[in-house]
Write an enzyme that holds these catalytic residues in place. Structure first.
Site, PDB file in Angstrom:
ATOM      1  N   CYS A   4      53.340 111.309  -6.988  1.00  0.00           N
ATOM      2  CA  CYS A   4      54.934 110.727  -6.976  1.00  0.00           C
ATOM      3  C   CYS A   4      55.048 109.373  -8.166  1.00  0.00           C
ATOM      4  O   CYS A   4      55.871 109.617  -9.031  1.00  0.00           O
ATOM      5  CB  CYS A   4      55.668 110.677  -5.773  1.00  0.00           C
ATOM      6  SG  CYS A   4      55.873 112.116  -4.910  1.00  0.00           S
ATOM      7  N   HIS A  59      54.214 110.469 -11.734  1.00  0.00           N
ATOM      8  CA  HIS A  59      55.371 111.429 -12.097  1.00  0.00           C
ATOM      9  C   HIS A  59      56.669 110.725 -12.436  1.00  0.00           C
ATOM     10  O   HIS A  59      56.981 110.923 -13.464  1.00  0.00           O
ATOM     11  CB  HIS A  59      55.688 112.412 -11.022  1.00  0.00           C
ATOM     12  CG  HIS A  59      56.490 113.360 -11.648  1.00  0.00           C
ATOM     13  ND1 HIS A  59      56.429 114.741 -11.887  1.00  0.00           N
ATOM     14  CD2 HIS A  59      58.162 113.386 -11.472  1.00  0.00           C
ATOM     15  CE1 HIS A  59      57.553 115.170 -12.145  1.00  0.00           C
ATOM     16  NE2 HIS A  59      58.498 114.600 -11.817  1.00  0.00           N
ATOM     17  N   GLU A  60      57.040 109.788 -11.508  1.00  0.00           N
ATOM     18  CA  GLU A  60      58.330 108.974 -11.902  1.00  0.00           C
ATOM     19  C   GLU A  60      58.132 107.894 -12.875  1.00  0.00           C
ATOM     20  O   GLU A  60      59.131 107.585 -13.785  1.00  0.00           O
ATOM     21  CB  GLU A  60      58.634 108.439 -10.480  1.00  0.00           C
ATOM     22  CG  GLU A  60      59.027 109.323  -9.351  1.00  0.00           C
ATOM     23  CD  GLU A  60      60.149 110.553  -9.909  1.00  0.00           C
ATOM     24  OE1 GLU A  60      60.633 110.427 -10.779  1.00  0.00           O
ATOM     25  OE2 GLU A  60      60.051 111.652  -8.975  1.00  0.00           O
ATOM     26  N   ILE A  61      57.009 107.136 -12.885  1.00  0.00           N
ATOM     27  CA  ILE A  61      56.597 106.433 -13.775  1.00  0.00           C
ATOM     28  C   ILE A  61      56.575 106.767 -15.341  1.00  0.00           C
ATOM     29  O   ILE A  61      57.213 106.268 -16.144  1.00  0.00           O
ATOM     30  CB  ILE A  61      55.477 105.482 -13.554  1.00  0.00           C
ATOM     31  CG1 ILE A  61      55.797 104.470 -12.242  1.00  0.00           C
ATOM     32  CG2 ILE A  61      55.120 104.575 -15.021  1.00  0.00           C
ATOM     33  CD1 ILE A  61      54.539 103.926 -11.677  1.00  0.00           C
TER      34      ILE A  61
END
Length: 168
Positions: A130, A133-135
């Site tokens: 996560c 993915h978010e970075i």
């Protein structure tokens, strides 16, 4: 707290890098609260400010309700393990589509809290997936760009078909 509209793929904002947060105030807290509500309503386990059209370097991740949401302001990966792992990924901006993505199995992330305190922590498993993915999203790298060209084209076609069917 408010549920904000999520921008959908292929909105160009999803390919734009976000700006660092410099003010740690009530507006930032309100943004984080709105991100939590929006993510839960989607539903998802992670969301960035970019997903709601705000180009600020803020992400919220909630792997389970019991543990509650985590807010990461100005996150950056400072170390990646050499070992990799595959995990199914998708996006609140491309609902209904997922593919396996290979990423480092462990990462160390430096970030700030909502109060501006700098922290560093190591993550593995789903949290590592996560965070990466978010970075990536905060860096303007939509998750499908981590796929091979063939898998990316297939994922985009599936999403376009689902959107067309929803309009009919």
């Amino acid at each position: 707290m408010a549920i904000r509209p999520i921008i959908k793929f292929p909105n160009p904002l999803l390919n734009m890098a976000t700006n660092a947060v410099n003010q740690f105030d009530e507006d930032l807290q309100r943004l984080a609260d709105d991100l939590v509500e929006t993510m839960r309503a989607a539903p998802g386990i992670g969301i960035t400010a970019a997903h709601i059209g705000i180009l600020k370097r803020v992400t919220v991740i909630e792997l389970d309700r019991e543990s509650g949401p985590r807010v990461f302001v100005n996150p950056e990966i400072v170390w990646r393990s050499g070992q990799t792992a595959r995990h199914s990924e998708g996006s609140v901006s491309m609902p209904g589509v997922s593919e396996d993505v290979e990423r480092p199995a462990c990462v160390r992330v430096r970030y700030q809290t909502l109060l501006g305190e700098t922290r560093e922590e190591e993550a593995s498993g789903l949290m590592a997936v996560c965070l990466q993915h978010e970075i990536d999203q905060l860096d303007g790298l939509f998750w499908t760009r981590r796929l091979s060209r063939l898998k990316r084209e297939r994922a985009v076609k599936r999403f376009e078909k689902m959107r067309a069917a929803a309009v009919d």
